[in-house]
Design an enzyme around this catalytic site. Structure first.
Site, PDB file in Angstrom:
ATOM      1  N   VAL A 100       0.863  -1.175   0.000  1.00  0.00           N
ATOM      2  CA  VAL A 100       0.000   0.000   0.000  1.00  0.00           C
ATOM      3  C   VAL A 100       0.895   1.219   0.000  1.00  0.00           C
ATOM      4  O   VAL A 100       1.906   1.261   0.702  1.00  0.00           O
ATOM      5  CB  VAL A 100      -0.927   0.022   1.236  1.00  0.00           C
ATOM      6  CG1 VAL A 100      -1.765   1.298   1.261  1.00  0.00           C
ATOM      7  CG2 VAL A 100      -1.830  -1.207   1.259  1.00  0.00           C
ATOM      8  N   CYS A 101       0.548   2.194  -0.825  1.00  0.00           N
ATOM      9  CA  CYS A 101       1.280   3.456  -0.866  1.00  0.00           C
ATOM     10  C   CYS A 101       2.761   3.196  -1.206  1.00  0.00           C
ATOM     11  O   CYS A 101       3.068   2.386  -2.073  1.00  0.00           O
ATOM     12  CB  CYS A 101       1.094   4.180   0.470  1.00  0.00           C
ATOM     13  SG  CYS A 101       1.484   5.942   0.456  1.00  0.00           S
ATOM     14  N   THR A 102       3.671   3.843  -0.501  1.00  0.00           N
ATOM     15  CA  THR A 102       5.093   3.720  -0.832  1.00  0.00           C
ATOM     16  C   THR A 102       5.712   2.412  -0.361  1.00  0.00           C
ATOM     17  O   THR A 102       6.911   2.202  -0.542  1.00  0.00           O
ATOM     18  CB  THR A 102       5.883   4.900  -0.241  1.00  0.00           C
ATOM     19  OG1 THR A 102       5.566   5.033   1.153  1.00  0.00           O
ATOM     20  CG2 THR A 102       5.526   6.191  -0.964  1.00  0.00           C
TER      21      THR A 102
END
Length: 222
Positions: A100-102
């Site tokens: 998720v995300c970075t």
């Protein structure tokens, strides 16, 4: 035995990257969700929420799904061979390795994104190419056993998509309804394309230091 989900819980994690999919996974029938880190000592998120990992790297089972959240603490993970090795080992056994995300940058640094379609937070999207990934501007992207999600709140969409893959659409929809996930944000400023130029500039300035550090770690010169 039910599905086993492992979510990496590291210092300075973006807690919603972690807790959003946690809530979805933990709501799936028969599922077990464990927070995993090098040891079981307390960990604080980037916004100082205290959490306690359930299991250490050494004691972790072979998860069906491993999820790597993002956040400021990702920068340290990019040079943390112990964590990268753990992710690689789990990737050899898991049905899905996800982010998720970075958190996708960690997958990239572990060598798992080469030649694969992937996404991440809008402010790190262009960094995916440094790992040989094919950047895709979608909220959730699956390429074989790798599933990546965009920034922060996409963790809910991602969690539902993973549950649908493993347990079917009806189970995912039951969870969505139980959580009353029917987003209707008060402002249309959730992406750089819809936010005002002033808001985009202010947001970039707020996270510029972390972005610069990531560029240096990955070997990108602005």
């Amino acid at each position: 035995m039910g599905l086993q989900f492992g979510i990496l819980c590291f210092p300075d994690v973006q807690q919603l990257d972690m807790t959003a999919p946690y809530e979805v996974f933990a709501s799936a029938r028969g599922a077990t969700v464990q927070l995993v880190w090098k040891n079981r000592g307390p960990v604080r998120s980037s916004t100082s929420l205290g959490m306690t990992p359930d299991v250490s790297f050494a004691d972790a089972p072979a998860f069906d799904v491993l999820c790597v959240p993002g956040g400021g603490g990702v920068n340290a993970l990019l040079r943390d061979e112990e964590t990268l090795d753990f992710v690689r080992r789990q990737a050899q056994m898991a049905r899905f390795v996800t982010s998720v995300c970075t958190g996708s940058l960690v997958l990239g640094q572990a060598g798992l994104l080469s030649g694969r379609r992937a996404t991440t937070h809008w402010n790190a999207h262009d960094l995916l190419s440094a790992f040989g990934a094919i950047p895709v501007k979608e909220r959730v992207v699956r390429d074989g056993p790798i599933i990546t999600a965009g920034g922060v709140t996409s963790g809910i969409d991602f969690g539902l998509a993973v549950v649908a893959e493993l347990l079917g659409r009806e189970e995912a929809e039951i969870i969505q309804l139980t959580l009353e996930y029917a987003p209707a944000p008060p402002f249309d400023a959730g992406t750089p394309e819809t936010a005002s130029p002033a808001v985009v500039a202010a947001a970039k300035a707020r996270i510029a230091r972390s972005r610069a550090e990531r560029e240096a770690l990955i070997g990108i010169t602005s």
